[in-house]
Write an enzyme that holds these catalytic residues in place. Structure first.
Site, PDB file in Angstrom:
ATOM      1  N   PRO A  22      15.941   2.574  -2.167  1.00 39.82           N
ATOM      2  CA  PRO A  22      14.969   3.669  -2.259  1.00 39.82           C
ATOM      3  C   PRO A  22      14.099   3.730  -1.018  1.00 39.82           C
ATOM      4  CG  PRO A  22      14.229   1.773  -3.533  1.00 39.82           C
ATOM      5  CD  PRO A  22      15.590   1.419  -3.013  1.00 39.82           C
ATOM      6  N   VAL A  24      10.970   6.166   0.719  1.00 38.01           N
ATOM      7  CA  VAL A  24      10.049   7.282   0.568  1.00 38.01           C
ATOM      8  C   VAL A  24      10.425   8.395   1.533  1.00 38.01           C
ATOM      9  CG1 VAL A  24       7.639   8.014   0.746  1.00 38.01           C
ATOM     10  CG2 VAL A  24       8.184   5.769  -0.193  1.00 38.01           C
ATOM     11  N   GLN A  76      13.946   5.565  -8.961  1.00 41.86           N
ATOM     12  CA  GLN A  76      12.893   4.550  -8.876  1.00 41.86           C
ATOM     13  C   GLN A  76      11.510   5.180  -9.046  1.00 41.86           C
ATOM     14  OE1 GLN A  76      11.155   2.545  -5.317  1.00 41.86           O
ATOM     15  NE2 GLN A  76      12.246   0.743  -6.080  1.00 41.86           N
ATOM     16  N   CYS A 105       6.994  -2.572  -3.271  1.00 39.87           N
ATOM     17  CA  CYS A 105       6.361  -1.919  -2.118  1.00 39.87           C
ATOM     18  C   CYS A 105       5.131  -2.694  -1.667  1.00 39.87           C
ATOM     19  CB  CYS A 105       5.975  -0.493  -2.461  1.00 39.87           C
ATOM     20  SG  CYS A 105       5.201   0.381  -1.079  1.00 39.87           S
ATOM     21  N   LYS A 144      12.779  -3.891  -8.922  1.00 40.80           N
ATOM     22  CA  LYS A 144      12.903  -4.311  -7.525  1.00 40.80           C
ATOM     23  C   LYS A 144      11.633  -5.066  -7.158  1.00 40.80           C
ATOM     24  CE  LYS A 144      14.178  -2.661  -2.915  1.00 40.80           C
ATOM     25  NZ  LYS A 144      13.092  -3.275  -2.136  1.00 40.80           N
ATOM     26  N   HIS A 172      13.989  -8.532  -2.735  1.00 39.63           N
ATOM     27  CA  HIS A 172      13.763  -8.523  -1.290  1.00 39.63           C
ATOM     28  C   HIS A 172      13.249  -9.905  -0.898  1.00 39.63           C
ATOM     29  CE1 HIS A 172      12.462  -6.217   2.483  1.00 39.63           C
ATOM     30  NE2 HIS A 172      12.225  -7.486   2.721  1.00 39.63           N
ATOM     31  N   ASN A 205      18.311  -8.023  -0.954  1.00 39.96           N
ATOM     32  CA  ASN A 205      17.733  -7.032  -0.047  1.00 39.96           C
ATOM     33  C   ASN A 205      17.005  -7.749   1.092  1.00 39.96           C
ATOM     34  OD1 ASN A 205      15.011  -4.634  -0.255  1.00 39.96           O
ATOM     35  ND2 ASN A 205      16.861  -4.510   0.955  1.00 39.96           N
ATOM     36  N   ALA A 229      18.348  -0.290   3.603  1.00 42.84           N
ATOM     37  CA  ALA A 229      17.530   0.915   3.640  1.00 42.84           C
ATOM     38  C   ALA A 229      17.452   1.408   5.084  1.00 42.84           C
ATOM     39  CB  ALA A 229      16.142   0.658   3.057  1.00 42.84           C
TER      40      ALA A 229
END
Length: 346
Positions: A22, A24, A76, A105, A144, A172, A205, A229
């Protein structure tokens, strides 16, 4: 129908190995359809703010679009209210294969909005968010996350998320504070330990900047899939194994899809600047033309002009992998006004 869970569900969607994460304003429909052409097995929507998504119908129709062939697809959402998160997820559950909660995030906007990695110390709230979606959606809930500095806490954290109802976990391998120019390498060993201690599929990730790196990550961690990403923004063909992809052919393919799927110009601009970063440096007039473009055809004409210049001898270029690595290491990429802006870490 009975809702499938864990590996039974993962197998039902083809056991995806290469995943587009995902992003933004960047993993929109046109881009998802592009990377699916080049080996991506599963894609995420951009991160969707659950509060905005439920309240703003016009915004919702702009930021969430899909079509036949855009599967498997994970939507997401970010948020800190179980009821609002569920309301938002209910609006898309008929169009996606799973709904993911963003607990990863690390950006300041997530801190201000009280979501993403800034919920990782509030385990009771996280349990409520996950279990509410797990119990009330017809599709599985995924999560995530980022990791903690302590290995044992990271494993316990992942186990808590699984026990709360998450059917797939994307990890991640960086902490919440590891971001920006000084992020350092992702810690695949933490991901490996989390994978060993969970019974649901785990997606790795971080630092998958090429197909070779992604394969190394998969082998080292033992995970079920690898997510990329930013590397895909620079080289959408990464998972296909193409050694020397033609960035102009890729850009033209993206512009065709952007036109077909009515993609906003501001999204097109971001992709074109990253796809052609290795060629656009120093082309100030082309950069300005891109910045003033009003539709996909304007971008196409400027791209054709740039391609012709390159064909006629302009040689200040770098490969997609070099552009990706350089962008990640420097923490900066070209913006539409010929300045540089700090990138969001993958």
């Amino acid at each position: 129908m009975e809702k499938l869970e864990g590996y039974e569900f993962y197998r039902s969607i083809g056991s995806p190995k290469w995943i587009c994460g995902p992003m933004v304003d960047a993993s929109e429909l046109a881009f998802r359809m592009l990377v699916r052409r080049y080996g991506v097995d599963l894609a995420y929507t951009p991160m969707l703010n659950s509060k905005q998504f439920t309240k703003n119908t016009k915004l919702r129709k702009t930021i969430f679009t899909t079509c036949e062939g855009d599967r498997p697809l994970v939507a997401q959402f970010a948020g800190d209210c179980p009821e609002t998160l569920l309301e938002a997820a209910k609006l898309v559950e008929c169009c996606v294969d799973a709904v993911d909660i963003n607990f990863g995030c690390p950006q300041h906007i997530a801190k201000r909005g009280h979501y993403g990695a800034y919920l990782q110390d509030e385990w009771d709230l996280m349990r409520s968010l996950i279990s509410t979606l797990h119990q009330n959606l017809s599709v599985p809930v995924w999560c995530k996350i980022r990791v903690f500095p302590e290995l044992e806490k990271s494993v316990a954290y992942a186990q808590m998320i699984e026990q709360s109802g998450s059917q797939v976990l994307a990890v991640h391998g960086r902490t919440r504070d590891s971001k920006g120019r000084n992020a350092g390498p992702a810690d695949w060993s933490v991901i490996r330990e989390i994978k060993k201690n969970l019974s649901v599929p785990v997606i790795a990730n971080g630092d998958a900047v090429s197909l070779e790196a992604a394969e190394q990550c998969l082998s080292f961690t033992g995970c079920d899939g690898v997510m990329a990403a930013y590397p895909l923004l620079v080289n959408p063909t990464m998972f296909s194994g193409e050694s020397k992809p033609d960035p102009f052919a890729v850009a033209r393919g993206y512009l065709d899809l952007a036109e077909k799927h009515l993609t906003p110009t501001w999204q097109i601009r971001g992709h074109i600047f990253k796809l052609l970063k290795g060629h656009i440096l120093g082309q100030d007039d082309i950069i300005r033309t891109y910045g003033a473009a009003q539709n996909a055809n304007d971008y196409r004409q400027a791209t054709l002009e740039l391609e012709e210049r390159i064909a006629n001898g302009y040689s200040k270029t770098c490969s997609p992998t070099e552009a990706c690595v350089n962008g990640i290491q420097s923490g900066y990429v070209l913006d539409e006004d010929d300045s540089v802006v700090q990138i969001f870490r993958e």
